[in-house]
Design an enzyme around this catalytic site. Structure first.
Site, PDB file in Angstrom:
ATOM      1  N   TYR A 214       0.970  -1.163  -0.255  1.00  0.00           N
ATOM      2  CA  TYR A 214      -0.275   0.044  -0.038  1.00  0.00           C
ATOM      3  C   TYR A 214       0.632   1.450   0.151  1.00  0.00           C
ATOM      4  O   TYR A 214       1.042   2.706   1.073  1.00  0.00           O
ATOM      5  CB  TYR A 214      -1.512   0.512   1.853  1.00  0.00           C
ATOM      6  CG  TYR A 214      -1.882  -1.077   1.248  1.00  0.00           C
ATOM      7  CD1 TYR A 214      -2.481  -1.648   0.241  1.00  0.00           C
ATOM      8  CD2 TYR A 214      -1.901  -2.195   2.327  1.00  0.00           C
ATOM      9  CE1 TYR A 214      -3.717  -2.948  -0.018  1.00  0.00           C
ATOM     10  CE2 TYR A 214      -2.584  -3.523   2.129  1.00  0.00           C
ATOM     11  CZ  TYR A 214      -2.796  -3.789   1.468  1.00  0.00           C
ATOM     12  OH  TYR A 214      -4.372  -4.257   0.989  1.00  0.00           O
ATOM     13  N   HIS A 215       1.962   1.456  -0.525  1.00  0.00           N
ATOM     14  CA  HIS A 215       2.368   2.643  -1.061  1.00  0.00           C
ATOM     15  C   HIS A 215       2.841   2.906  -2.225  1.00  0.00           C
ATOM     16  O   HIS A 215       3.680   3.542  -3.378  1.00  0.00           O
ATOM     17  CB  HIS A 215       3.846   2.142  -0.292  1.00  0.00           C
ATOM     18  CG  HIS A 215       4.024   1.497   0.626  1.00  0.00           C
ATOM     19  ND1 HIS A 215       5.345   0.552   1.289  1.00  0.00           N
ATOM     20  CD2 HIS A 215       3.631   1.836   1.847  1.00  0.00           C
ATOM     21  CE1 HIS A 215       5.465   1.148   2.690  1.00  0.00           C
ATOM     22  NE2 HIS A 215       3.870   1.211   2.688  1.00  0.00           N
ATOM     23  N   PRO A 216       1.286   3.446  -3.166  1.00  0.00           N
ATOM     24  CA  PRO A 216       1.034   3.884  -4.425  1.00  0.00           C
ATOM     25  C   PRO A 216       1.515   5.370  -4.520  1.00  0.00           C
ATOM     26  O   PRO A 216       1.181   6.252  -3.622  1.00  0.00           O
ATOM     27  CB  PRO A 216      -0.294   3.782  -4.918  1.00  0.00           C
ATOM     28  CG  PRO A 216      -1.103   3.633  -2.971  1.00  0.00           C
ATOM     29  CD  PRO A 216       0.050   3.473  -2.326  1.00  0.00           C
TER      30      PRO A 216
END
Length: 290
Positions: A214-216
């Site tokens: 979840y590091h877009p």
């Protein structure tokens, strides 16, 4: 992706230890013990042979001092219960035994996702297609990353403590009898087979059990006017929209060689400073015109 090595004699966190009255008292009275740590106790960064010239680390391996259980993997990370079942070791029970959990990450994937509007109504969620592993080069990078991560566990003193691992059987990956030696070897010995021999196994493992952290970034990319994909300028102002700035991870043109939390805080702080600077300038200009 996440996978756990079960260990003996390492005093790693277990659910029973963390929830014990003794652990609570130790933390309340002295600020020590299992409850004083997030359990995410170590991170290694490195460059694989495939890292681009002049680029920072393309590999990150985190270490949890504990064996992840179904609640962690399913409820918090999103691993399906069927997939979790395939990761279970018949001789060990995650969450109840001591272990260390490796979290290998590919920091600079070449695959690119797409975000599109689903409707003209701003309340309707957008259409998001991450397109994970759509670039074959990412699978090649994962072979290097998982090879390096397992070399860490294969070193003493950790190697002598390992008793098992949560990892998929080749048959669960659709590899049939491609690895007949798997059942006759310990996990650590299997993982030390030549990289070329294990490449197919590692690629299939990532395709079946890889997940996002979840590091877009990059959906409102910062860039110069000459870049047609740039959404904001160097002051975070959205081109073509007066009075609007974007101050989050979406303005990063590419992923940093680390988690995105600290850089995103920096972007927010910088945005606040620029807004204050501009406001002071506007007020000074207004005063001088009176």
């Amino acid at each position: 992706m996440f996978y756990t090595f079960f260990v003996k004699g390492a005093d790693a966190v277990t659910k029973a230890k963390a929830e014990s009255p003794a652990a609570l008292l130790q933390w309340l009275l002295r600020g020590e013990g299992h409850l004083s740590s997030s359990s995410y106790d170590a991170v290694v960064h490195g460059r694989t042979p495939l890292a681009a010239a002049g680029e920072g680390p393309d590999m990150q391996v985190g270490l949890f001092v504990g064996a992840g259980d179904e609640k962690l993997f399913h409820d918090n990370i999103g691993v399906s219960r069927s997939a979790w079942g395939h990761l279970q070791s018949p001789k060990h029970k995650a969450g109840e035994e001591e272990g260390v959990t490796l979290v290998p990450c590919h920091l600079h994937p070449k695959s690119r996702g797409v975000v599109e509007l689903a409707s003209a109504d701003p309340a309707v969620p957008p259409l998001i297609d991450p397109r994970y592993l759509s670039d074959e080069a990412d699978l090649d990078a994962w072979v290097e990353i998982l090879t390096a991560a397992n070399l860490l566990v294969a070193q003493e003193p950790l190697r002598s403590l390992v008793t098992g691992v949560t990892a998929p059987h080749p048959a669960d990956l659709g590899l049939g009898d491609a690895y007949p030696e798997y059942d006759a070897m310990s996990p650590l010995d299997f993982y030390q087979l030549p990289k070329a021999r294990l490449a197919r196994y590692w690629k299939a493992t990532v395709q079946h059990f890889g997940m996002t952290l979840y590091h877009p970034v990059g959906t409102c990319k910062m860039g110069p006017p000459s870049d047609p994909l740039a959404v904001v300028d160097a002051s975070l102002r959205v081109r073509g929209v007066a009075g609007l700035r974007v101050a989050d991870a979406s303005v990063m043109p590419k992923l940093p060689s680390a988690n995105t939390n600290a850089p995103t805080i920096m972007i927010g702080e910088k945005a606040a400073a620029m807004i204050r600077r501009d406001r002071v300038g506007e007020e000074a200009a207004a005063s001088s015109s009176l």
